[in-house]
Scaffold this active site. Structure first.
Site, PDB file in Angstrom:
ATOM      1  N   SER A 250       0.833  -1.207   0.000  1.00 41.14           N
ATOM      2  CA  SER A 250       0.000   0.000   0.000  1.00 41.14           C
ATOM      3  C   SER A 250       0.862   1.249   0.000  1.00 41.14           C
ATOM      4  O   SER A 250       2.027   1.217   0.399  1.00 41.14           O
ATOM      5  CB  SER A 250      -0.929   0.064   1.223  1.00 41.14           C
ATOM      6  OG  SER A 250      -1.760  -1.064   1.293  1.00 41.14           O
ATOM      7  N   ASP A 322       7.355  -8.716  11.318  1.00 39.75           N
ATOM      8  CA  ASP A 322       7.381 -10.173  11.368  1.00 39.75           C
ATOM      9  C   ASP A 322       6.540 -10.644  12.547  1.00 39.75           C
ATOM     10  O   ASP A 322       6.932 -10.484  13.702  1.00 39.75           O
ATOM     11  CB  ASP A 322       8.828 -10.652  11.522  1.00 39.75           C
ATOM     12  CG  ASP A 322       8.949 -12.164  11.380  1.00 39.75           C
ATOM     13  OD1 ASP A 322       7.913 -12.826  11.211  1.00 39.75           O
ATOM     14  OD2 ASP A 322      10.073 -12.677  11.458  1.00 39.75           O
ATOM     15  N   ASP A 325       6.730 -16.899  13.346  1.00 35.91           N
ATOM     16  CA  ASP A 325       8.036 -17.550  13.483  1.00 35.91           C
ATOM     17  C   ASP A 325       7.864 -19.054  13.379  1.00 35.91           C
ATOM     18  O   ASP A 325       6.804 -19.605  13.739  1.00 35.91           O
ATOM     19  CB  ASP A 325       8.690 -17.197  14.825  1.00 35.91           C
ATOM     20  CG  ASP A 325       9.203 -15.766  14.844  1.00 35.91           C
ATOM     21  OD1 ASP A 325      10.020 -15.429  13.976  1.00 35.91           O
ATOM     22  OD2 ASP A 325       8.770 -14.987  15.714  1.00 35.91           O
TER      23      ASP A 325
END
Length: 798
Positions: A250, A322, A325
């Site tokens: 975006s 992030d 994991d």
């Protein structure tokens, strides 16, 4: 035999469609945009004025009535879309499309979205305004399901309509959260590269952020006086085939009064999402005596993710942090039902699931879970070997308060109230963009961010027993990246790396600086912005990085190996300013050259499968410019040629010749005819449009379209061998909101407001969109009523 079977299926579908048309009139299947109707549980009459693009302007005496009405009108245009979105996270696509979706359903069920939803809903305060308005919205949907016409897709797939519940809202949120995630495409791939080739091969992939790149700058507010691809590649392909929107990226920027001609904030946002039909957003304008909002809604969700009113505007981009994991688990050497944790040996949790499959028997399966999350071996085809790999996902590990956050954002009256809602966003990570009539501009990276021994090294499958439910600490929201009323008088986001304000970097899957560099360059150069200027900027198709890539590659090309025609084309590239217009030939040549450059660099070491996975990651996009600039790299040598060590010059020259020959063979000998419009097209696919005989009825397009990968008008496509750049994702809307003239703010949708192919608003914005045109977001009540194309009135039941 297979061909006969396919023909038989097509004939059967056509017979079904013919029967539908014969038995039910088109009028009966179309949305109802005018007249009177009864709506259960209404306290007062509501009126819905539809403008010339089919956007409802809802006038009600209170919010409960307004949201109940919204649910009804949203459903009559988008019920099929709502149905698919609520099914994804709960593994129910096989009920609609058969066994081809079985692996996708297994994967999403193993993520635990359904279990997290049950937990969330069980803890809801049913008297809270969030739940009350959500239930009103669902009441409206369910009355349409009970009384309204059945969308044609339900006939074609043979599924029944069923009521919506609170769980469906949160399951849709779960799918949305996962579609943002990039870790599942990157982490396992990098681990495989390291295991197969060694750590030396990772050095040139620039896993860490280049300090010379364009970062998003932070700024604490001052007083006014101071001024992985592999694990889910099959899932991604399956969802892509079904034309379901996946979040890609975006742009957004908000310009402070000091940099605008009229001395008021101008807000711009264009979230990048996979193209589909219907498109992802449904626009609606709600007005009550105490509440007004012009919003962009996802199917089945009562509160808009993008919205504005006369006081403030907000939008979003992906943070790209992030929040997934992967962990290797160690099974007990003799008791295979146990695995090692920090406290000792624990027993794998076993979860049993049943998937219903259309025209087949139910499928039962079991997967295992650890403290980190589900074991993906046997769930994701790409997880091979005996060593268990678990997936930890922020979304399912923490309390889900996203709907409360959206309620708070929707109902905020000022910057302080708005900011107070944002800490409730834990996943997916979002850059929330803000501007208001008081002259404030702001950006907040909104996500639950943690500090842990692993938190800076999360792009590989981890090998310890860390319990990320209890890391060193979670950051307070005030430590998240953010900028509030900065002295440079604008904020922006283009999915690029944010600077740190907490003494650490935020690991993530950030996109390269290309769009950010262009946005910053344009904003810095001008201090008298107008709405027309911003409309032009949001359609900008110039790359500020690609010409420099050409310069770097040209520096090592061996021209002695090129023909005169090839040198002529190369010379055109050298004076290219980075434009990507329909009549340019340079982007056509550039992207073929880059594709072969990447393939000749990486495929010998990675192999075809891993190379294809690499092509789908953000990491690949970030690798192109640095690799073009490097003089030395272990990747240049082709490991399949034992007697010679290839150089960058050989790779670059060979790639250019291959690109030229490919284009000459595909587009003809006249290189002046290799224009971008011939290879860069946009088609909006509908799931039923996969049946070729029904494609032209359900799909919208194709259209030649300007733009390219990683320019402001970001038209994403996959690099592959066919040379046709079919756009897969791009601006899901373009919004420009000018607080000096709020009633003339502008927007556009990629196709149309309605998802019903019998509606006149199914594709009435499609050609405007590809031309970069806009239409007004009407807010003036007098103008709305005077120009309304139709009026739909809902009355309370007696």
């Amino acid at each position: 035999m297979k061909r006969i079977k396919v023909i038989g299926v097509v004939v059967l579908v056509l017979l079904v469609v013919s029967a539908i048309f014969a038995g039910v009139s088109v009028q009966a299947l179309s949305p109802t945009y005018e007249g009177e109707s009864k709506l259960s549980k209404l306290s007062h009459e509501t009126k819905v004025y539809y403008d010339s693009y089919g956007i409802p302007h809802i006038y009600a005496d209170n919010e409960d009535d307004a949201f109940r009405t919204l649910g009804y009108v949203h459903a009559q245009d988008r019920l099929w879309q709502m149905e698919l979105l609520r099914r994804i996270g709960t593994g129910r696509l096989s009920e609609v499309f058969g066994s081809k979706m079985l692996n996708t359903d297994k994967f999403f069920l193993s993520l635990g979205i359904d279990e997290a939803t049950k937990q969330t809903v069980s803890e809801l305060d049913l008297n809270s305004p969030t739940v009350r308005l959500s239930q009103a919205y669902l009441d409206g949907i369910n009355q349409f399901i009970e009384e309204g016409p059945t969308p044609i897709e339900f006939y074609l797939t043979g599924i029944d309509k069923a009521p919506f519940q609170l769980e469906d809202i949160y399951n849709t949120v779960g799918y949305m959260a996962f579609s943002f995630a990039m870790a599942h495409k990157t982490d396992p791939l990098l681990t495989n590269i390291k295991d197969k080739l060694g750590a030396e091969y990772l050095k040139d992939l620039d896993l860490n952020v280049d300090p010379n790149t364009v970062w998003i700058k932070n700024h604490k507010e001052e007083s006014k006086e101071a001024l992985h691809n592999s694990i889910a590649s099959s899932v991604t392909k399956a969802l892509g085939a079904l034309s379901l929107p996946l979040i890609e990226g975006s742009n957004s920027w908000v310009i402070a009064p000091e940099k605008t001609k009229n001395g008021k904030v101008i807000f711009a946002n264009d979230p990048h999402i996979g193209f589909s039909q219907p498109a992802v957003w449904y626009e609606a304008h709600i007005n009550t005596p105490n509440f007004e909002k012009y919003g962009y809604f996802m199917g089945g969700m009562p509160f808009p993710l993008l919205a504005h009113d006369r006081n403030l505007a907000y939008g979003m981009t992906m943070f790209e942090n992030d929040d997934i994991d992967f962990f290797y688990e160690e099974s007990h050497p003799t008791e295979k039902e146990k695995y090692r944790t920090k406290e000792g040996w624990s027993t794998y949790e076993k979860v049993n699931k049943i998937i219903k499959i259309k025209d087949s028997t139910d499928f039962e399966f079991t997967y295992r879970k650890t403290v980190h999350g589900p074991i993906l071996n046997g769930i994701a085809d790409q997880v091979k070997g005996e060593r268990p790999i678990a997936m930890w996902w922020m979304f399912t590990q923490h309390k889900n308060e996203l709907m409360d956050a959206l309620y708070g954002m929707t109902h905020a009256r000022n910057k302080t109230e708005f900011q107070n809602a944002l800490p409730k966003i834990h996943a997916p990570g979002l850059n929330i963009m803000y501007g208001d009539a008081e002259g404030n501009v702001a950006w907040w990276a909104s996500a639950k961010i943690y500090k842990d021994a692993n938190s800076a090294h999360t792009k590989f499958v981890l090998q310890d027993t860390s319990d990320l439910k209890a890391p060193e600490r979670y950051l307070d929201f005030s430590e998240n990246p953010q900028a509030i009323n900065p002295p440079w008088n604008y904020v922006y986001s283009a999915n690029n790396q944010p600077d740190s304000i907490a003494g650490m970097q935020y690991p993530g899957y950030y996109l390269p600086e290309n769009r950010a560099k262009r946005i910053v360059g344009l904003l810095e150069a001008k201090n008298d912005w107008t709405i027309d200027d911003v409309k032009g900027m949001i359609n900008d198709v110039v790359s500020s990085v690609n010409p420099s890539i050409i310069t770097d590659l040209n520096g090592v090309v061996n021209r002695e190996e090129l023909s005169g025609a090839q040198i002529s084309v190369l010379d055109k590239l050298l004076v290219w300013k980075g434009e990507n217009n329909l009549d340019n030939i340079e982007p056509t040549v550039f992207h073929r050259w880059i594709y072969f450059f990447l393939k000749n660099t990486f495929v010998d070491e990675l192999g075809e499968e891993m190379f294809d996975q690499f092509l789908s990651t953000h990491l690949l996009k970030r690798t192109i410019a640095p690799m073009a600039a490097k003089n030395e790299s272990i990747w240049w040598d082709n490991i399949e040629t034992q007697s010679v060590v290839e150089t960058k010059t050989q790779i670059v020259t060979e790639s250019f010749v291959q690109a030229f020959e490919y284009l000459e063979n595909d587009l003809g000998a006249d290189n002046g005819a290799w224009t971008w419009e011939k290879v860069h097209t946009l088609e909006h696919p509908h799931p039923i449009g996969q049946v070729e005989a029904l494609r032209s009825f359900f799909n919208v397009g194709p259209f030649p379209v300007e733009g390219t990968r990683e320019v402001i008008n970001n038209m994403a496509f996959n690099y592959d061998g066919d040379g046709m750049h079919h756009v897969t994702a791009g601006p899901s809307t373009r919004r420009v909101i000018d607080f000096s003239d709020i009633e003339n703010s502008m927007s556009i949708l990629p196709t149309g407001q309605s998802g019903n192919p019998f509606s006149e608003h199914y594709d009435d914005q499609a050609e405007m969109y590809v031309k970069g045109e806009f239409r007004k977001m009407l807010m003036n009540e007098k103008e709305i009523k005077e120009t309304s194309k139709s009026l739909l009135t809902f009355k309370p039941t007696e």
